[in-house]
Scaffold this motif. Structure first.
Motif, short mmCIF file in Angstrom:
data_model
loop_
_atom_site.label_atom_id
_atom_site.label_comp_id
_atom_site.label_asym_id
_atom_site.label_seq_id
_atom_site.Cartn_x
_atom_site.Cartn_y
_atom_site.Cartn_z
N LEU A 121 0.84 -1.20 0.00
CA LEU A 121 0.00 0.00 0.00
C LEU A 121 0.87 1.25 0.00
O LEU A 121 1.95 1.27 0.60
CB LEU A 121 -0.87 0.04 1.27
N PHE A 122 0.38 2.28 -0.67
CA PHE A 122 1.06 3.58 -0.65
C PHE A 122 0.06 4.67 -0.27
O PHE A 122 -1.10 4.62 -0.68
CB PHE A 122 1.65 3.91 -2.02
N PHE A 123 0.55 5.63 0.50
CA PHE A 123 -0.31 6.72 0.97
C PHE A 123 0.35 8.07 0.71
O PHE A 123 1.58 8.17 0.60
CB PHE A 123 -0.57 6.57 2.48
N ALA A 155 3.30 -1.52 3.97
CA ALA A 155 3.17 -0.13 3.51
C ALA A 155 4.42 0.62 3.90
O ALA A 155 5.12 0.24 4.85
CB ALA A 155 1.93 0.52 4.12
N GLU A 207 -6.14 11.88 4.37
CA GLU A 207 -6.34 10.45 4.08
C GLU A 207 -5.67 9.64 5.18
O GLU A 207 -4.81 10.15 5.91
CB GLU A 207 -5.78 10.08 2.70
N ALA A 208 -6.08 8.39 5.31
CA ALA A 208 -5.56 7.54 6.39
C ALA A 208 -5.35 6.13 5.88
O ALA A 208 -5.99 5.70 4.92
CB ALA A 208 -6.54 7.52 7.56
N TYR A 209 -4.47 5.45 6.54
CA TYR A 209 -4.38 3.99 6.42
C TYR A 209 -5.38 3.51 7.46
O TYR A 209 -5.05 3.34 8.64
CB TYR A 209 -2.95 3.57 6.73
N TRP A 223 -2.69 11.50 6.91
CA TRP A 223 -1.90 12.50 6.19
C TRP A 223 -2.78 13.63 5.71
O TRP A 223 -3.92 13.42 5.29
CB TRP A 223 -1.20 11.85 5.00
N TRP A 236 1.85 18.32 0.73
CA TRP A 236 1.60 17.42 1.85
C TRP A 236 2.29 18.03 3.06
O TRP A 236 3.45 18.42 3.00
CB TRP A 236 2.19 16.02 1.55
#
Lengths: 101, 157
Positions: free
Chosen positions: A26-28, A93, B57-59, B129, B140
């Motif tokens: 996963l990438f964020f 990730a 956004e979040a994991y 983030w 960011w």
């Protein structure tokens, strides 16, 4: 022929296959934008570490290299050291500095 | 008897607006004497540039797990009753609440300490983030690097 070996009682042992591991990566945030990937499946050799996975992406996306020192990897939703070994089915990730709040 | 179990706590990531009043009300119980809340909202500027809006956004599964870990530490450190940590995701306009924390406790000191601990820990360890949008571009936010765990090759001491 194999049947011949079996008939002769010869124990024909096959070495275990060095099967690849299947991961979810996963990438964020800025890394998602840089790679254009939010989530993908990856196969990598058994024994690979988180650092090996990152290096594979850094080959595909050379701009990732400069981010290496400002990332923390995660493995199955836990922060993990770069040298931790991957297991089949892991979710991995590479997390940029967090900025919630 | 004071219930200090994490089971009564609330952790959420919302894509819509946060009902801060309802959260502050829901952590209260008769044996509490105080509720301390933290309401973090979108500032209209960042380093002198006018902010148009933010995107978070979040994991998500990991963010919720980390919120739960923060709550676990809080229940170990402070004599509190209930904790709620709610963070919003997606696009937020100036003035809208991005994070809301509420802590109830029998006495105010523990509630203040726990609330401060919760927001500081969230900013350091929860994988969320923020992207800031300005008239002339977007960035960011710098953020904080969560503490890296020790190397796997080192034996645990």
């Amino acid at each position: 022929m194999l049947a011949g070996h079996a008939a002769s009682g010869y124990n024909f042992s096959v070495p275990p296959a060095l099967s690849n591991l299947r991961l979810k990566v996963l990438f964020f945030g800025r890394l998602r934008e840089l790679t254009g990937i939010a989530e993908e499946s990856l196969e990598i050799r058994a024994g690979a570490t988180l650092a090996d996975v990152f290096d594979q992406y850094a080959t595909r996306f050379p701009n990732l290299v400069s981010f290496r020192s400002s990332l923390v990897p995660s493995r199955n939703e836990e922060f993990a050291p770069w040298d931790s070994t991957i297991s089949d089915g892991d979710t991995i990730a590479f997390l940029p500095p967090v900025s919630g709040g | 008897m004071l219930n200090t179990a994490i089971d009564n706590d609330r952790f959420a990531l919302l894509h819509g607006s946060i009902d801060t009043a309802a959260i502050a009300r829901d952590v209260r119980a008769e044996h509490d004497g105080a509720v301390v809340t933290f309401d973090g909202f979108v500032r209209n500027k960042s380093y002198g540039r006018r902010t148009l809006y933010l995107e978070y956004e979040a994991y998500e599964p990991m963010a919720l797990a980390k919120m739960r870990e923060i709550a676990q530490s809080i229940h170990e450190k402070f004599t509190i009753h209930r904790l709620a940590i709610v963070h919003r995701l997606g696009r937020l306009e100036v003035g809208e609440t991005s994070v809301f924390i509420a802590v109830s406790a029998p006495h105010r000191a523990a509630a203040f300490d726990a609330c401060r601990f919760a927001i500081d820990a969230l900013k350091r360890t929860v994988p969320i983030w923020k992207k800031e949008f300005f008239e002339d571009g977007a960035v960011w936010a710098d953020g904080e690097l969560p503490p890296a765990p020790p190397s796997a090759s080192k034996p645990a001491s």
